[in-house]
Design a protein around this motif. Sequence first.
Motif: not given
Length: 179
Positions: A24-29, A80-84, A113-118
């Motif tokens: 998914a992230m690779s597709r987003r560049g 860094v975003v922590v996922l759990t 994930v992108l929203a959290a990172l941004g």
Amino acid sequence: MQDTAQRLLIIDDDEMFCQVLHRAMSRRGFEALVAHDAAEALSLARQHQPELATLDLKLEQESGLKLLPDLLELVPDCRVVVLTGYSSIATAVEAIKLGAVNYLCKPADADEVLAALGREEGDPQAEVAEHPPSINRLTWEHIQKVLQEHDGNISATARALGMHRRTLQRKLQKRPVRR
């Protein structure tokens, strides 16, 4: 699509989750890299200096919280975003104190994930729960807090909680209670 390919380091021991998020992230560049444990994550971080990272809180026998300071020491500007799947208030607070920019509960998709990172700032409009958490949720939170205080040591945590180690292990293998 991104103007320039930002490097994203995905640190998670769940291979299927890594494959899905990587794709998914690779597709987003993004230039996505995957690590399944702390040693591999630090090696990739040292070598590639990622701008962004997702970090699983529970990496097999390791804690993502223990890895976080080492990761940020190698790449201080990494977001860094922590996922759990094992969220608790105690671990969320510690993740932020240790330098994570956000904390997400799984399952989380690539857009979340992108929203959290941004996100640069907190959200004063965040919902406040109408009902207090259940006693089961409070128990889960307390166990997580005591476990964190004992650096993930199951035996020390069991002693502190006054319960048998195997009982604690069984409780920790269950998914956290939602409410």
